[in-house]
Design an enzyme around this catalytic site. Structure first.
Site, PDB file in Angstrom:
ATOM      1  CB  CYS A 160      -0.954   0.015   1.179  1.00 14.00           C
ATOM      2  SG  CYS A 160      -2.172  -1.297   1.075  1.00 14.00           S
ATOM      3  CG  HIS A 175      -3.297   3.664   1.849  1.00 15.07           C
ATOM      4  ND1 HIS A 175      -3.766   3.244   0.624  1.00 15.07           N
ATOM      5  CD2 HIS A 175      -3.305   2.570   2.639  1.00 15.07           C
ATOM      6  CE1 HIS A 175      -4.047   1.952   0.684  1.00 15.07           C
ATOM      7  NE2 HIS A 175      -3.778   1.520   1.904  1.00 15.07           N
ATOM      8  CG  ASN A 219      -6.656  -0.713   1.074  1.00 13.14           C
ATOM      9  OD1 ASN A 219      -5.947  -0.277   0.169  1.00 13.14           O
ATOM     10  ND2 ASN A 219      -6.166  -1.171   2.209  1.00 13.14           N
TER      11      ASN A 219
HETATM   12  N1  ACO Z   1     -18.180  -8.020   9.347  1.00  9.26           N
HETATM   13  C1  ACO Z   1     -18.575  -8.222  10.618  1.00  9.26           C
HETATM   14  N2  ACO Z   1     -17.694  -8.437  11.615  1.00  9.26           N
HETATM   15  C2  ACO Z   1     -16.374  -8.433  11.298  1.00  9.26           C
HETATM   16  C3  ACO Z   1     -15.894  -8.235   9.972  1.00  9.26           C
HETATM   17  C4  ACO Z   1     -16.876  -8.026   8.976  1.00  9.26           C
HETATM   18  N3  ACO Z   1     -16.549  -7.812   7.684  1.00  9.26           N
HETATM   19  N4  ACO Z   1     -14.562  -8.293   9.973  1.00  9.26           N
HETATM   20  C5  ACO Z   1     -14.185  -8.518  11.245  1.00  9.26           C
HETATM   21  N5  ACO Z   1     -15.273  -8.614  12.048  1.00  9.26           N
HETATM   22  C6  ACO Z   1     -15.339  -8.873  13.490  1.00  9.26           C
HETATM   23  C7  ACO Z   1     -14.114  -9.618  14.006  1.00  9.26           C
HETATM   24  O1  ACO Z   1     -14.227 -10.998  13.783  1.00  9.26           O
HETATM   25  C8  ACO Z   1     -14.166  -9.279  15.456  1.00  9.26           C
HETATM   26  O2  ACO Z   1     -15.107 -10.098  16.097  1.00  9.26           O
HETATM   27  P1  ACO Z   1     -14.818 -10.731  17.562  1.00  9.26           P
HETATM   28  O3  ACO Z   1     -14.663  -9.536  18.449  1.00  9.26           O
HETATM   29  O4  ACO Z   1     -16.032 -11.552  17.781  1.00  9.26           O
HETATM   30  O5  ACO Z   1     -13.545 -11.509  17.389  1.00  9.26           O
HETATM   31  C9  ACO Z   1     -14.714  -7.847  15.471  1.00  9.26           C
HETATM   32  O6  ACO Z   1     -15.329  -7.652  14.194  1.00  9.26           O
HETATM   33  C10 ACO Z   1     -13.645  -6.802  15.704  1.00  9.26           C
HETATM   34  O7  ACO Z   1     -12.531  -7.088  14.846  1.00  9.26           O
HETATM   35  P2  ACO Z   1     -11.282  -6.150  14.725  1.00  9.26           P
HETATM   36  O8  ACO Z   1     -10.337  -6.730  13.724  1.00  9.26           O
HETATM   37  O9  ACO Z   1     -10.741  -5.853  16.101  1.00  9.26           O
HETATM   38  O10 ACO Z   1     -12.010  -4.851  14.148  1.00  9.26           O
HETATM   39  P3  ACO Z   1     -11.436  -3.434  13.842  1.00  9.26           P
HETATM   40  O11 ACO Z   1     -12.270  -2.418  14.454  1.00  9.26           O
HETATM   41  O12 ACO Z   1      -9.952  -3.388  14.062  1.00  9.26           O
HETATM   42  O13 ACO Z   1     -11.672  -3.318  12.257  1.00  9.26           O
HETATM   43  C11 ACO Z   1     -10.399  -3.521  10.219  1.00  9.26           C
HETATM   44  C12 ACO Z   1     -11.102  -4.258  11.373  1.00  9.26           C
HETATM   45  C13 ACO Z   1     -11.432  -2.768   9.425  1.00  9.26           C
HETATM   46  C14 ACO Z   1      -9.717  -4.551   9.344  1.00  9.26           C
HETATM   47  C15 ACO Z   1      -9.366  -2.543  10.792  1.00  9.26           C
HETATM   48  O14 ACO Z   1      -8.596  -3.197  11.759  1.00  9.26           O
HETATM   49  C16 ACO Z   1      -8.437  -1.951   9.772  1.00  9.26           C
HETATM   50  O15 ACO Z   1      -8.846  -1.168   8.937  1.00  9.26           O
HETATM   51  N6  ACO Z   1      -7.126  -2.247   9.861  1.00  9.26           N
HETATM   52  C17 ACO Z   1      -6.098  -1.646   9.053  1.00  9.26           C
HETATM   53  C18 ACO Z   1      -6.158  -2.049   7.628  1.00  9.26           C
HETATM   54  C19 ACO Z   1      -5.035  -1.352   6.891  1.00  9.26           C
HETATM   55  O16 ACO Z   1      -4.872  -0.152   6.959  1.00  9.26           O
HETATM   56  N7  ACO Z   1      -4.197  -2.110   6.222  1.00  9.26           N
HETATM   57  C20 ACO Z   1      -3.016  -1.536   5.648  1.00  9.26           C
HETATM   58  C21 ACO Z   1      -3.103  -1.346   4.257  1.00  9.26           C
HETATM   59  S1  ACO Z   1      -3.518  -2.813   3.408  1.00  9.26           S
HETATM   60  C22 ACO Z   1      -2.120  -3.382   2.518  1.00  9.26           C
HETATM   61  O17 ACO Z   1      -1.002  -2.992   2.688  1.00  9.26           O
HETATM   62  C23 ACO Z   1      -2.372  -4.507   1.558  1.00  9.26           C
END
Ligand code: ACO
Length: 323
Positions: free
Chosen positions: A113, A250, A280
């Site tokens: 990314c 980003h 993304n």
């Molecule tokens: N729908 C419903 N529930 C979901 C989903 C979904 N699509 N995805 C995850 N959950 C659930 C999880 O299973 C978890 O449930 P649990 O508490 O029962 O275990 C709960 O939601 C919370 O999960 P988290 O991962 O803690 O949620 P968070 O608020 O962190 O959001 C997300 C997840 C959106 C992925 C976030 O962490 C994020 O954006 N991270 C950074 C992504 C990023 O910037 N990546 C870098 C660039 S990508 C690259 O380089 C290729």
């Protein structure tokens, strides 16, 4: 001194638009969860016969047209991508051929990314060193090809697309009042490889693999590291955060973008947002945002822009430029 200034921008998004609701009967997820946790509402997915190079060629052509510069006048093409058509040759050489260039040189750059920020820094260094006068810098991705469609934590986040900018050398004073790229800041730390990776590759499985991410841990690194790199690049440019007119981040997650803007004391009116419509798109997200905002006439000559990104590696960085 020589500076690299942006002469034109362009982008291309595949025709197929997929709303969040599309995932609801396939996975235990909801439009509401995706919207509130990420800010994403829809994304584009490439057609089966559409490849990363096809997206890159269209974006590149649009940037050349915007700049009014023919492809024969380019010295180089850099494509930032983690989803190349083939292991080799590079997507960049395919774009070169697609644009009808017979000379110059072309290569791919892979920093996930952060790829577009890395590619801009590369192009800027080459232009300042006199290696090239005009460089087409493209971010192009088809992340839909490396999704695990059973993993709700990743497959709802990504989309396909391409964006491009045409950089051209210009003579400048060498002060922070110059137009063009003023400073860059690149970082990586390989100890975090397990937070975000693809579980396949040429020398391991012989397959393309699927994206794996510990989203909440990446989230924490993003919030801390993005504002830090932006501040460092501004320092190098001799500018203060209050002199920033536009943050072009980003587009991974609206909450990360908001946290970064807060840490930079920037109101959200100064932030370019495309995450709702594109999701993304990895290395394509910043040039897509730049091109969409430029097409809307949002940037004025002399304004200060900061672009920042973080991704697999971890790799992260930022670019400060004056439009
Ligand atoms: N729908 C419903 N529930 C979901 C989903 C979904 N699509 N995805 C995850 N959950 C659930 C999880 O299973 C978890 O449930 P649990 O508490 O029962 O275990 C709960 O939601 C919370 O999960 P988290 O991962 O803690 O949620 P968070 O608020 O962190 O959001 C997300 C997840 C959106 C992925 C976030 O962490 C994020 O954006 N991270 C950074 C992504 C990023 O910037 N990546 C870098 C660039 S990508 C690259 O380089 C290729």
């Amino acid at each position: 001194m020589r500076r690299a200034i942006i002469r034109g921008t362009g982008h291309y998004l595949p025709e197929r638009v997929v709303e969040n609701s599309w995932f609801e009967d396939k996975l235990d997820t909801s439009d509401e969860w995706i919207r509130t946790r990420t800010g994403i509402e829809r994304r584009h997915f490439a057609a089966e016969d559409e490849r990363t190079s096809d997206l890159g060629i269209r974006a590149g052509r649009a940037a050349l047209q915007d700049a009014g510069i023919p492809a024969e006048r380019l010295d180089a093409v850099i494509v930032a991508t983690s989803t190349p058509d083939l292991t080799f040759p590079s997507v960049a050489t395919m774009v070169q051929a697609g644009l009808g260039m017979k000379g110059g040189f072309a290569y791919d750059l892979q920093a996930v990314c952060a790829g577009f920020v890395y590619a801009l820094a590369n192009a800027d260094a080459m232009i300042r060193a006199g290696l090239a006068d005009r460089v087409l810098v493209i971010g192009a991705e088809t992340f839909s090809r490396i999704m695990d469609w059973t993993d709700r934590g990743t497959c709802v986040l990504f989309g396909d697309g391409a964006g491009a900018v045409l950089l051209e050398a210009t003579e400048a004073e060498g002060s922070s009042a110059d137009r063009g790229i003023l400073a860059t800041d690149l970082n990586s730390d390989g100890q975090y490889r397990d937070l975000l990776y693809v579980d396949g590759g040429v020398a391991s499985t012989g397959t393309a693999g699927h994206l794996r991410m510990q989203g909440n841990l990446v989230f924490r690194h993003a919030v801390e590291k993005l504002a830090e790199t932006a501040h460092r690049a501004l320092d190098k440019a001799g500018l203060a955060p209050e002199q920033v007119d536009w943050l072009v981040p980003h587009q991974a997650n609206l909450r990360i973008i908001e946290a970064t803007a807060r840490r930079m004391h920037l109101p959200m009116e100064k932030v370019v947002l495309t995450v709702a419509d594109h999701g993304n798109t990895s290395a394509a997200s910043i040039p897509l945002a730049l091109s969409v905002a430029n097409a809307e006439g949002r940037f004025s000559p002399g304004q200060v822009l900061v672009a920042e990104a973080i991704g697999g590696g971890l790799a992260w960085g930022s670019v400060v430029l004056r439009w």
